[in-house]
Design a protein around this motif. Sequence first.
Motif, mmCIF file in Angstrom:
data_model
loop_
_atom_site.group_PDB
_atom_site.id
_atom_site.type_symbol
_atom_site.label_atom_id
_atom_site.label_comp_id
_atom_site.label_asym_id
_atom_site.label_seq_id
_atom_site.Cartn_x
_atom_site.Cartn_y
_atom_site.Cartn_z
ATOM 1 N N TRP A 91 -3.941 -2.846 2.879
ATOM 2 C CA TRP A 91 -3.513 -3.799 3.912
ATOM 3 C C TRP A 91 -3.096 -3.046 5.165
ATOM 4 N N PRO A 92 -3.800 -3.298 6.309
ATOM 5 C CA PRO A 92 -3.566 -2.491 7.516
ATOM 6 C C PRO A 92 -2.200 -2.750 8.166
ATOM 7 N N HIS A 93 -1.673 -3.967 7.998
ATOM 8 C CA HIS A 93 -0.426 -4.311 8.682
ATOM 9 C C HIS A 93 0.801 -3.895 7.875
ATOM 10 N N MET A 94 0.581 -3.254 6.715
ATOM 11 C CA MET A 94 1.713 -2.809 5.894
ATOM 12 C C MET A 94 1.749 -1.292 5.872
ATOM 13 N N SER A 95 2.943 -0.749 5.702
ATOM 14 C CA SER A 95 3.064 0.706 5.573
ATOM 15 C C SER A 95 2.467 1.136 4.234
ATOM 16 N N VAL A 96 2.222 2.432 4.122
ATOM 17 C CA VAL A 96 1.728 2.982 2.862
ATOM 18 C C VAL A 96 2.706 2.628 1.739
ATOM 19 N N PHE A 97 3.997 2.766 2.026
ATOM 20 C CA PHE A 97 5.017 2.460 1.015
ATOM 21 C C PHE A 97 4.881 1.015 0.527
ATOM 22 N N GLU A 98 4.765 0.089 1.489
ATOM 23 C CA GLU A 98 4.702 -1.337 1.106
ATOM 24 C C GLU A 98 3.395 -1.668 0.384
ATOM 25 N N ASN A 99 2.300 -1.011 0.797
ATOM 26 C CA ASN A 99 1.027 -1.206 0.093
ATOM 27 C C ASN A 99 1.177 -0.865 -1.383
ATOM 28 N N GLY A 119 7.467 6.651 -4.822
ATOM 29 C CA GLY A 119 7.566 8.075 -4.472
ATOM 30 C C GLY A 119 6.737 8.915 -5.428
ATOM 31 N N GLU A 120 6.861 8.633 -6.716
ATOM 32 C CA GLU A 120 6.111 9.404 -7.719
ATOM 33 C C GLU A 120 4.604 9.206 -7.561
ATOM 34 N N ALA A 121 4.213 7.942 -7.348
ATOM 35 C CA ALA A 121 2.774 7.637 -7.229
ATOM 36 C C ALA A 121 2.180 8.320 -5.997
ATOM 37 N N LEU A 122 2.923 8.307 -4.883
ATOM 38 C CA LEU A 122 2.399 8.939 -3.667
ATOM 39 C C LEU A 122 2.285 10.449 -3.849
ATOM 40 N N LYS A 123 3.240 11.007 -4.572
ATOM 41 C CA LYS A 123 3.188 12.442 -4.854
ATOM 42 C C LYS A 123 1.958 12.767 -5.710
ATOM 43 N N LEU A 124 1.735 11.916 -6.686
ATOM 44 C CA LEU A 124 0.622 12.095 -7.615
ATOM 45 C C LEU A 124 -0.724 12.152 -6.882
ATOM 46 N N VAL A 125 -0.856 11.356 -5.832
ATOM 47 C CA VAL A 125 -2.143 11.336 -5.110
ATOM 48 C C VAL A 125 -2.106 12.217 -3.855
ATOM 49 N N GLY A 126 -1.056 13.011 -3.725
ATOM 50 C CA GLY A 126 -0.973 13.953 -2.604
ATOM 51 C C GLY A 126 -0.668 13.292 -1.280
ATOM 52 N N LEU A 127 0.097 12.199 -1.300
ATOM 53 C CA LEU A 127 0.408 11.494 -0.047
ATOM 54 C C LEU A 127 1.912 11.428 0.226
ATOM 55 N N VAL A 146 -4.327 5.773 -1.241
ATOM 56 C CA VAL A 146 -3.323 4.696 -1.285
ATOM 57 C C VAL A 146 -3.756 3.672 -2.336
ATOM 58 N N ALA A 147 -5.056 3.344 -2.318
ATOM 59 C CA ALA A 147 -5.570 2.377 -3.298
ATOM 60 C C ALA A 147 -5.356 2.893 -4.726
ATOM 61 N N LEU A 148 -5.539 4.188 -4.920
ATOM 62 C CA LEU A 148 -5.317 4.788 -6.242
ATOM 63 C C LEU A 148 -3.849 4.704 -6.646
ATOM 64 N N ALA A 149 -2.971 5.076 -5.700
ATOM 65 C CA ALA A 149 -1.524 5.033 -5.984
ATOM 66 C C ALA A 149 -1.113 3.611 -6.328
#
Length: 361
Positions: A91-99, A119-127, A146-149
């Motif tokens: 979703w383009p209008h949402m932050s990565v966190f909110e996505n 936080g853990e999921a973003l770390k897992l995918v290197g984001l 982001v889609a993977l996380a």
Amino acid sequence: MARLNVEDLVVSYGAVVAVSDISFSVEDGEFVSLLGPSGCGKTTTLRCIAGLESSSGGTIRLGDTMMASDGSDIPPDKRGINMVFQSYAVWPHMSVFENVAYGLRTRREPVADIKRKVGEALKLVGLDGFAQRYGTELSGGQQQRVALARAVVTSPKLLLFDEPLSNLDAGLRDRMRFELVDLQRRLGQTSLYVTHDQSEAMLMSDRIILMKDGRIVQSGTPRDLYERPASRFAAEFIGNANIVDATVIRSVPDRSALVALAGGITVEGHFSRESDIRASGQVIACIRAESITRASESADGVNVFDATVETVGFLGPLITCTLRVGDVRLRAELPARRPPLVGESIKVRIEPDDVIIIAEQ
Ligand SMILES: Nc1ncnc2c1ncn2[C@@H]1O[C@H](COP(=O)(O)OP(=O)(O)OP(=O)(O)O)[C@@H](O)[C@H]1O
Ligand SMILES: [Mg+2]
């Protein structure tokens, strides 16, 4: 974690039968690919498992729970299944966190848990470090992460992927293939992956299910499919194969046989399947481009042939060339170091183990 079991699944759209009575399982923690040409029913199968499409017959079970049977379906959001699409659907209008947090918020998880899990999921995918960026501020590869996380953050029982890497450029796609498998191994999540790219399926999967016209034609490990294709279709679809019509001259009980190729040469090979051993008459011989090797001028013996080089193309470490052996044209891949020249006569050898004889036409 759970085992997926699909039995006698049928999906029709009016008169079009998109999926025609297929059965397969994905074991707990296994990574399985559905592979096949465009229109063979891969996406339809995946969408049915996710609950985005209704089946016309058969059953879908995840662990002990019946997901779909005779038109009575559990709704998608109650299945514990997440799907990653080819269009990343970030979703383009949402932050990565909110996505990434979206699925956890809809489950009304405590704020502190959401923060930790995202936080853990973003770390897992290197984001990590990208949490506050917006969807519009990301590259294609970052959106795919982001889609993977988002898919893994809710710890689903099953992950479904529909050609998730096909919009990426070749280099990034290569890297993401390894990253995705690595992520799946670390999480141990049961995964079903759809692709029409055979090298992607070979590289990533524990097992491949090969589909054609809404049916399963063969399944097995990547090595099984490569070494023992059961049909012309499987031999052509997996790897780089020369398929030549042939006639059995004589077969011996250890699965090997002598066949005459249409084009006048006689080769020794082996039957792909034990059940084909008694085949006689017309068969096909599958000779992979990479299993033709150059032999010395003095070489002779089994499956050594004189060949004339008709074309040569440079691929980097390899050359791809067309060879004429008798009246048979074979594509071969040879080392690029000291390549033969067009018009040159050379000797080539094909190991009998590398000539796969298939009884089905
Ligand atoms: N909503 C629909 N209505 C009618 N026919 C459909 C519908 N969706 C898919 N089909 C048909 O069902 C068949 C299988 O389609 P599906 O999308 O599952 O193929 P696929 O293997 O995923 O192909 P691709 O590699 O091109 O994505 C095709 O013949 C397609 O035209
Ligand atoms: Mg598709």
